[in-house]
Motif scaffolding. Structure first.
Motif, PDB file in Angstrom:
ATOM      1  N   VAL A 205      18.227  -4.011  -2.702  1.00  0.00           N
ATOM      2  CA  VAL A 205      16.906  -4.303  -3.220  1.00  0.00           C
ATOM      3  C   VAL A 205      16.153  -5.149  -2.227  1.00  0.00           C
ATOM      4  O   VAL A 205      16.665  -6.102  -1.671  1.00  0.00           O
ATOM      5  CB  VAL A 205      17.006  -4.998  -4.571  1.00  0.00           C
ATOM      6  CG1 VAL A 205      15.691  -5.627  -4.955  1.00  0.00           C
ATOM      7  CG2 VAL A 205      17.382  -3.963  -5.598  1.00  0.00           C
ATOM      8  N   SER A 206      14.936  -4.718  -1.967  1.00  0.00           N
ATOM      9  CA  SER A 206      14.185  -5.379  -0.936  1.00  0.00           C
ATOM     10  C   SER A 206      13.593  -6.678  -1.447  1.00  0.00           C
ATOM     11  O   SER A 206      13.050  -6.720  -2.531  1.00  0.00           O
ATOM     12  CB  SER A 206      13.066  -4.439  -0.532  1.00  0.00           C
ATOM     13  OG  SER A 206      11.877  -5.114  -0.503  1.00  0.00           O
ATOM     14  N   PRO A 207      13.715  -7.719  -0.655  1.00  0.00           N
ATOM     15  CA  PRO A 207      12.950  -8.906  -1.017  1.00  0.00           C
ATOM     16  C   PRO A 207      11.466  -8.553  -0.918  1.00  0.00           C
ATOM     17  O   PRO A 207      11.085  -7.724  -0.099  1.00  0.00           O
ATOM     18  CB  PRO A 207      13.335  -9.932   0.056  1.00  0.00           C
ATOM     19  CG  PRO A 207      14.446  -9.335   0.829  1.00  0.00           C
ATOM     20  CD  PRO A 207      14.419  -7.863   0.600  1.00  0.00           C
ATOM     21  N   ILE A 208      10.672  -9.187  -1.734  1.00  0.00           N
ATOM     22  CA  ILE A 208       9.223  -9.033  -1.764  1.00  0.00           C
ATOM     23  C   ILE A 208       8.712  -7.597  -1.634  1.00  0.00           C
ATOM     24  O   ILE A 208       7.748  -7.322  -0.933  1.00  0.00           O
ATOM     25  CB  ILE A 208       8.526  -9.903  -0.690  1.00  0.00           C
ATOM     26  CG1 ILE A 208       9.519 -10.423   0.331  1.00  0.00           C
ATOM     27  CG2 ILE A 208       7.695 -10.977  -1.284  1.00  0.00           C
ATOM     28  CD1 ILE A 208       8.887 -11.087   1.483  1.00  0.00           C
ATOM     29  N   GLY A 209       9.322  -6.692  -2.331  1.00  0.00           N
ATOM     30  CA  GLY A 209       8.760  -5.344  -2.421  1.00  0.00           C
ATOM     31  C   GLY A 209       8.629  -4.598  -1.110  1.00  0.00           C
ATOM     32  O   GLY A 209       7.828  -3.672  -1.002  1.00  0.00           O
ATOM     33  N   ILE A 480      -3.700  -9.886   4.001  1.00  0.00           N
ATOM     34  CA  ILE A 480      -3.178 -10.577   2.809  1.00  0.00           C
ATOM     35  C   ILE A 480      -1.681 -10.282   2.671  1.00  0.00           C
ATOM     36  O   ILE A 480      -0.891 -11.163   2.345  1.00  0.00           O
ATOM     37  CB  ILE A 480      -3.986 -10.158   1.559  1.00  0.00           C
ATOM     38  CG1 ILE A 480      -5.381 -10.797   1.624  1.00  0.00           C
ATOM     39  CG2 ILE A 480      -3.280 -10.574   0.275  1.00  0.00           C
ATOM     40  CD1 ILE A 480      -6.357 -10.322   0.580  1.00  0.00           C
ATOM     41  N   THR A 481      -1.298  -9.050   2.975  1.00  0.00           N
ATOM     42  CA  THR A 481       0.138  -8.732   2.916  1.00  0.00           C
ATOM     43  C   THR A 481       0.886  -9.546   3.976  1.00  0.00           C
ATOM     44  O   THR A 481       2.000 -10.009   3.744  1.00  0.00           O
ATOM     45  CB  THR A 481       0.391  -7.224   3.155  1.00  0.00           C
ATOM     46  OG1 THR A 481      -0.570  -6.482   2.422  1.00  0.00           O
ATOM     47  CG2 THR A 481       1.781  -6.804   2.718  1.00  0.00           C
ATOM     48  N   HIS A 487       6.805  -9.311   7.603  1.00  0.00           N
ATOM     49  CA  HIS A 487       7.210  -7.902   7.800  1.00  0.00           C
ATOM     50  C   HIS A 487       6.179  -6.937   7.224  1.00  0.00           C
ATOM     51  O   HIS A 487       6.524  -5.840   6.808  1.00  0.00           O
ATOM     52  CB  HIS A 487       8.562  -7.652   7.128  1.00  0.00           C
ATOM     53  CG  HIS A 487       9.625  -8.580   7.599  1.00  0.00           C
ATOM     54  ND1 HIS A 487      10.083  -8.576   8.881  1.00  0.00           N
ATOM     55  CD2 HIS A 487      10.294  -9.560   6.964  1.00  0.00           C
ATOM     56  CE1 HIS A 487      11.013  -9.520   9.025  1.00  0.00           C
ATOM     57  NE2 HIS A 487      11.148 -10.136   7.876  1.00  0.00           N
ATOM     58  N   TYR A 488       4.926  -7.362   7.153  1.00  0.00           N
ATOM     59  CA  TYR A 488       3.911  -6.545   6.462  1.00  0.00           C
ATOM     60  C   TYR A 488       3.770  -5.160   7.062  1.00  0.00           C
ATOM     61  O   TYR A 488       3.390  -4.210   6.383  1.00  0.00           O
ATOM     62  CB  TYR A 488       2.568  -7.285   6.465  1.00  0.00           C
ATOM     63  CG  TYR A 488       1.851  -7.243   7.792  1.00  0.00           C
ATOM     64  CD1 TYR A 488       2.242  -8.054   8.844  1.00  0.00           C
ATOM     65  CD2 TYR A 488       0.785  -6.368   8.004  1.00  0.00           C
ATOM     66  CE1 TYR A 488       1.607  -8.000  10.065  1.00  0.00           C
ATOM     67  CE2 TYR A 488       0.140  -6.306   9.221  1.00  0.00           C
ATOM     68  CZ  TYR A 488       0.561  -7.118  10.248  1.00  0.00           C
ATOM     69  OH  TYR A 488      -0.069  -7.052  11.459  1.00  0.00           O
ATOM     70  N   GLU A 489       4.105  -5.023   8.337  1.00  0.00           N
ATOM     71  CA  GLU A 489       3.928  -3.695   8.965  1.00  0.00           C
ATOM     72  C   GLU A 489       4.899  -2.662   8.397  1.00  0.00           C
ATOM     73  O   GLU A 489       4.658  -1.476   8.494  1.00  0.00           O
ATOM     74  CB  GLU A 489       4.058  -3.808  10.482  1.00  0.00           C
ATOM     75  CG  GLU A 489       2.834  -4.501  11.075  1.00  0.00           C
ATOM     76  CD  GLU A 489       2.706  -4.324  12.563  1.00  0.00           C
ATOM     77  OE1 GLU A 489       3.742  -4.082  13.204  1.00  0.00           O
ATOM     78  OE2 GLU A 489       1.573  -4.436  13.076  1.00  0.00           O
ATOM     79  N   LYS A 490       5.982  -3.146   7.796  1.00  0.00           N
ATOM     80  CA  LYS A 490       6.913  -2.186   7.172  1.00  0.00           C
ATOM     81  C   LYS A 490       6.204  -1.426   6.055  1.00  0.00           C
ATOM     82  O   LYS A 490       6.587  -0.330   5.686  1.00  0.00           O
ATOM     83  CB  LYS A 490       8.128  -2.921   6.596  1.00  0.00           C
ATOM     84  CG  LYS A 490       9.097  -3.414   7.642  1.00  0.00           C
ATOM     85  CD  LYS A 490      10.405  -3.801   6.974  1.00  0.00           C
ATOM     86  CE  LYS A 490      11.371  -4.517   7.863  1.00  0.00           C
ATOM     87  NZ  LYS A 490      11.671  -3.899   9.133  1.00  0.00           N
ATOM     88  N   LEU A 491       5.165  -2.058   5.476  1.00  0.00           N
ATOM     89  CA  LEU A 491       4.389  -1.393   4.434  1.00  0.00           C
ATOM     90  C   LEU A 491       3.198  -0.645   5.024  1.00  0.00           C
ATOM     91  O   LEU A 491       2.881   0.459   4.607  1.00  0.00           O
ATOM     92  CB  LEU A 491       3.874  -2.434   3.441  1.00  0.00           C
ATOM     93  CG  LEU A 491       4.942  -3.015   2.532  1.00  0.00           C
ATOM     94  CD1 LEU A 491       4.649  -4.454   2.197  1.00  0.00           C
ATOM     95  CD2 LEU A 491       5.075  -2.177   1.284  1.00  0.00           C
ATOM     96  N   TRP A 492       2.527  -1.284   5.978  1.00  0.00           N
ATOM     97  CA  TRP A 492       1.275  -0.711   6.466  1.00  0.00           C
ATOM     98  C   TRP A 492       1.470   0.219   7.663  1.00  0.00           C
ATOM     99  O   TRP A 492       0.550   0.959   8.022  1.00  0.00           O
ATOM    100  CB  TRP A 492       0.294  -1.841   6.799  1.00  0.00           C
ATOM    101  CG  TRP A 492      -0.176  -2.481   5.529  1.00  0.00           C
ATOM    102  CD1 TRP A 492       0.286  -3.622   4.971  1.00  0.00           C
ATOM    103  CD2 TRP A 492      -1.157  -1.959   4.623  1.00  0.00           C
ATOM    104  NE1 TRP A 492      -0.354  -3.865   3.781  1.00  0.00           N
ATOM    105  CE2 TRP A 492      -1.251  -2.861   3.536  1.00  0.00           C
ATOM    106  CE3 TRP A 492      -1.984  -0.830   4.610  1.00  0.00           C
ATOM    107  CZ2 TRP A 492      -2.118  -2.671   2.473  1.00  0.00           C
ATOM    108  CZ3 TRP A 492      -2.858  -0.645   3.549  1.00  0.00           C
ATOM    109  CH2 TRP A 492      -2.913  -1.552   2.493  1.00  0.00           C
ATOM    110  N   LYS A 493       2.654   0.142   8.307  1.00  0.00           N
ATOM    111  CA  LYS A 493       2.986   1.113   9.365  1.00  0.00           C
ATOM    112  C   LYS A 493       4.434   1.518   9.114  1.00  0.00           C
ATOM    113  O   LYS A 493       5.314   1.212   9.912  1.00  0.00           O
ATOM    114  CB  LYS A 493       2.864   0.444  10.748  1.00  0.00           C
ATOM    115  CG  LYS A 493       1.446   0.323  11.257  1.00  0.00           C
ATOM    116  CD  LYS A 493       1.362  -0.690  12.366  1.00  0.00           C
ATOM    117  CE  LYS A 493       1.667  -0.106  13.711  1.00  0.00           C
ATOM    118  NZ  LYS A 493       1.446  -1.112  14.790  1.00  0.00           N
TER     119      LYS A 493
END
Ligand SMILES: Nc1ncnc2c1ncn2[C@@H]1O[C@H](COP(=O)(O)OC(=O)[C@@H](N)CCS)[C@@H](O)[C@H]1O
Length: 961
Positions: A205-209, A480-481, A487-493
């Motif tokens: 389970v990923s921390p912070i989604g 904001i992410t 690690h916001y790029e894991k979501l946005w890229k």
């Protein structure tokens, strides 16, 4: 070193985290009976250091691996570890077991978490500024709660300090490595006994989604509201509430969900508001960020993170993307004709200009420089007819200024290809807007402005310019992410093998920069950024017969909704039921009452209360077993049809439609109850009793289903219903693959105490609210001000008492909860009362002075007040600041007129003769003439004109006599 564990044991997680933080290597071994050391789940984990040293307590192992050296802290650390072992851990174990737990255990967990939240309020870590064994132990124990969406929603939402602490720890590399080595999902915890000896490594389970392979990863954004006012109901349903409903639904379907939003702080909307309120843009942002935050919390909007755009992260990302666009050849420079105010000596941003709308057929006389509030069309400021500067009302001139443009024309082919493949997943309003934009060829669009409050353009020559909000705002989602996780790029890229679906919520006016500008930027940058998959845009919500407007203060605002006393869930329900999904819709107070009384109270509430009351009264609260008849099977088929439609509509973002299907389920339930008449059956033969029991059993299952379906829309009501059903949120999942009525409650399950869920809203209240919230915010403030500036006799004493009473209320509330959303409205009331008291104290007292003494003192007061107003007007343009003082001045002038009339009456009564009246008229006439020549301000000379008219009337009366 070896740690022996059973599956999902969070004690093991503690040990591994301590080891990783201390840089020590520990091997994880799954304990089996064959090991000879396995003595049952209670004894695990077990840390074997060497042949001689073994730790049987996970907390002791943590302290061994990660000693907290500061001796003065040791006492506290021990205390916290003891608290973790004796209070926190048992409560968490019961809650995550998935079994129904008594309400006192839930309460114990809640109060433990509140205590922890309080502790973390002042400190970064539990014991202060240093990480300790207490953090490791407590974080690991809370892991299954913090990383399970439903549990997090139930127990952690509102505990902001825990959220911050959790996010901070979850992003530490050593902790992530430990979680990875541990290797189980939160739901595996305490499930060990059922899977003894069978290694069952679930998806991590990923921390912070953060996104995961082989999971449905859902990234949800709500449009970022401007900080130019409190959000109104249109804003709320247009973005945050809709996104929240969808996010809650996704969590219930067990999608790996992340929901982010924040305030949009740059641009002219903020600058205009700052000008209006006479404070700096930064102060406006801080003030309204808090207000938005509190409003959304009151509406139960469960963001995973609520950030803001005026951050260094925003500057970094926006500048980086822009420089990349330049490198890739998609930016040009053009000279643009812009409106310049000679008086203010600056270029006027679009929102700083007003004029007549240039669109034939509209010609609205207060159109803004960027968009017309009446016809909704976009406007080029220089096309405004009769433009005027909003600050000084001067007519601006047109001047050239160099701006930077994105070459949309060059990007158009790729953009069209993407849109044609993606738009199937968009709502009808989103498709309509994008098609309208693509009807003609795209032209280059300016992305810079001559303003100060924004992200500076990263080019020396243009460093005094900032980016335009259309370029800036959608970048806010990424920045904001980034504030949430580095690690916001894991979501946005996302990596190629990870599927992240991006869902964006907004109303139609935001569509162009989400489907044209931002995607064009991303395509131009060409670095694999995520493009939106689903745009769930709405049309507009209108207010009664008019339009909502944040800038003009028209409509019902979030803080107003809070003040009505109507519960937030009812607002959520009503707003969703009028969500403008296919065309503009209207908010109406009368309809709010009707829907509450008929749909919530009579349909849904009645069914739930009736079913659970039958179960409580006729079956001692035990859910009866069912023996299904063909009629029951028919009911189940009809219910399943509704559940399927519910899921289908939810997946397409048609929330209003989904809600309709929830109500259909309870309607079917009510009909079934009426048709079966269990109250008759339960008194009949044995066979009848079985049928009666089946009817009640089935209705209880329907109540549980309704609770699951309703939870995204009405989270508070669902929480209450879960308590009445005595069931946890985790047990009420929705299965989108096979949407159907499932047996949520095993036969024999004991329910809680049934209570009515809703209450009636009386038409009189609605009528009062309708009258109260007519007009604009400033009209309302003015009315309040007027009421305040003429306090009734004895009001100072009354107000003092009211201030004291309200002060006590606030103190009590603040002592009972940290939830600002709860006490802020009461604090506001207190501040308001204090202001009233000040005004009442400042107002002229009733005196026994003679009329001429009154005239003298009023003239003095008017002169002083006049000075005050002049100074205030010179110091600020903020009408909100000086208008109350102007009102006071007018009030004083009215009093003077009355006193003068009295004086005149007194003098003319004494010598009521024509000659003296004629003299008085001549003098008064002179006074009026002089005043009129000196000022155009009617407020100044009108009172004197009135005196003159009064004298003339008296003379006429005498002459007739
Ligand atoms: N009347 C309305 N009905 C529905 N939705 C509305 C209405 N008016 C505005 N909106 C939507 O609300 C949000 C927030 O609007 P705001 O003006 O505060 O902010 C912005 O538009 C931008 N800051 C968004 C940048 S991403 C928005 O979705 C409107 O479309």
């Amino acid at each position: 070193m070896k740690v022996y564990t059973n599956i999902g044991n969070t004690g093991t997680l503690k040990v591994l985290i301590a080891a990783h933080l201390a840089g020590k290597s520990v091997e994880k071994c799954l304990a089996t009976f064959e090991d000879g050391i396995f003595t049952g789940p209670q004894a695990l984990p077990l840390l074997e250091v060497d042949d001689l040293l073994t730790f049987f307590s996970s907390n002791a192992a943590v302290q061994y691996l990660f000693p907290t050296l500061d001796l003065s802290e040791n006492g506290q650390c021990q205390q916290m570890l003891e608290w973790e072992a004796t209070r926190l851990q048992p409560a968490v174990a019961a809650i995550v077991s998935g079994k129904s737990v008594a309400s006192d255990i839930r309460q114990a967990l809640q109060s433990s978490l509140q205590m922890l939240d309080k502790l973390l309020q002042k400190n970064k870590y539990i014991l202060g500024e240093k990480l300790s064994a207490a953090d490791i132990s407590i974080w690991s124990t809370l892991y299954p709660v913090c990383f399970d969406d439903a549990l997090k929603q139930t127990y952690i939402s509102g505990c902001d300090n825990i959220v911050r602490w959790n996010t901070n720890l979850a992003s530490a590399k050593a902790i992530q490595q430990a979680v990875q080595q541990w290797g189980w999902s939160p739901k595996d915890q305490y499930g060990a006994s059922s899977a003894l000896g069978i290694p069952q490594i679930a998806s991590i389970v990923s921390p912070i989604g953060l996104p995961l392979k082989d999971r449905k990863n859902v990234l949800i954004t709500s449009a970022l509201p401007y900080v130019n006012n409190v959000p109104h109901l249109g804003n709320i349903i247009g973005c945050v509430l809709s996104a929240d409903i969808f996010a809650r639904y996704c969590r219930q379907c067990d999608y790996n969900t992340l929901f982010i939003c924040g305030t949009d702080e740059y641009g002219t909307a903020t600058e205009t508001k700052a000008l209006e309120e006479g404070i700096t843009p930064r102060e406006i942002c801080d003030k309204y960020f808090d207000i938005h935050n509190a409003v959304y919390r009151w509406f139960d909007i469960g963001f995973d993170y609520f950030g803001r755009t005026s951050t260094k992260e925003q500057t970094e990302i926006a500048q980086k993307l822009f420089l990349k666009l330049i490198d890739n050849g998609f930016v040009s420079t053009q000279s643009v004709e812009q409106l310049y105010c000679e008086k203010c000596e600056r270029f006027l941003a679009d929102r700083f200009v007003e004029g007549v709308c240039p669109h034939p057929g509209c010609l609205y006389d207060s159109a803004r420089g960027d968009q017309c509030d009446k016809c909704g069309k976009l406007i080029n400021a220089i096309e405004l007819v009769e433009p005027r500067c909003k600050v000084c009302s001067h007519k601006p001139t047109v001047r050239p200024s160099e701006q930077l443009f994105i070459e949309l024309g060059q990007l158009e082919p790729s953009l069209r290809t993407w849109i044609s493949s993606a738009e199937q997943g968009w709502s009808a309003p989103a498709r309509a807007v994008s098609r309208a934009w693509l009807r003609d060829s795209l032209r280059a669009r300016a992305v810079t402005r001559d303003l100060k409050w924004g992200v500076p353009v990263p080019i020396d020559k243009h460093a005094h310019k900032v980016f335009y909000v259309w370029f800036d705002a959608p970048i806010g989602y990424m920045s904001i992410t980034q504030c949430l996780t580095k690690h916001y790029e894991k979501l946005w890229k996302p990596d190629k093998d990870v599927d992240v679906k991006l869902y964006q919520f907004m109303a139609k006016d935001n569509v162009p920069f989400h489907v044209i500008m931002f995607p064009a930027t991303v395509i131009g940058v060409n670095e694999g950024h995520k493009l939106v998959d689903h745009i769930f845009a709405t049309e507009y919500l209108n207010y009664e017969e008019g339009k909502f407007s944040k800038s003009r203060g028209v409509g019902v605002f979030g803080t107003d909704a809070q003040e009505t006393g109507i519960p937030s869930d009812v607002w959520r329900f009503y707003l969703t039921s009028i969500r403008p999904e296919t065309s503009d819709s209207s908010f109406s107070w009368v309809e709010l009452g009707t829907r509450n009384n008929s749909e919530l109270l009579n349909n849904l509430g009645n069914f739930c209360h009736r079913s659970l009351s039958f179960c409580a009264n006729s079956f001692k609260g035990k859910v009866p077993d069912v023996t299904l008849t063909p009629a029951d099977l028919e009911l189940i088929a009809l219910v399943n049809r509704e559940v399927i439609s519910y899921v289908q509509n939810m997946e397409k973002g048609r929330l209003r439609e989904s809600l309709r299907h929830v109500l259909s389920v309870s309607r079917l339930g009510n009909q079934h109850m009426q048709a079966e008449q269990p109250w008759v059956l339960l008194k009949g033969s044995e066979q009848d009793k079985v049928r009666g029991a089946t009817a009640i059993g089935l209705c209880c299952q329907l109540v549980a289903l309704l609770c699951a379906l309703l939870a995204p829309f009405m989270p508070h009501t669902a929480r209450r219903l879960r308590e009445q059903l005595n069931i946890d949120a985790v047990a009420l999942r929705i299965n989108p693959q096979n949407p159907s009525l499932v047996q949520y409650l095993p036969a024999g399950h004991i329910i809680g105490k049934p209570e009515p869920l809703f209450s009636k809203i009386e038409p009189e209240l609605l009528e009062k609210l309708r009258a109260k919230y007519a007009g604009t915010q400033s009209d309302r403030a003015k009315q309040n001000g007027d009421a305040k500036s003429s306090p009734s006799k004895g009001s100072v004493a009354e107000l003092e008492a009211a201030v004291e009473e309200q002060g006590n209320k606030v103190r009590q509330l603040k002592a009972s909860t940290k939830d600002k959303a709860v006490w802020q409205p009461e604090v506001n009331k207190l501040l308001d009362l204090k202001k009233q008291l000040e005004t009442a104290k400042a107002a002229p007292k009733e005196t026994t002075a003679t009329p001429s003494e009154s005239v003298a003192s009023l003239e003095k007061a008017i002169a002083e007040q006049g000075d005050k107003v002049r100074k205030l007007k010179a110091s600020t343009k903020d009408k909100g600041v000086w208008q109350p003082e102007v009102d006071k001045l007018l009030q004083l002038k009215k009093q003077l007129t009355a006193a003068q009339a009295q004086t005149n009456a007194a003098s003319t009564n004494n010598k009521d003769d024509i000659a003296s009246l004629e003299k008085a008229i001549t003098e008064q006439g002179d006074k009026v003439r002089k005043l009129k020549a000196s000022t155009k301000d009617k407020a100044v000379w009108q009172p004197e004109v009135n005196v003159l008219l009064d004298l003339k009337k008296r003379l006429a009366a005498l002459q007739i006599k």
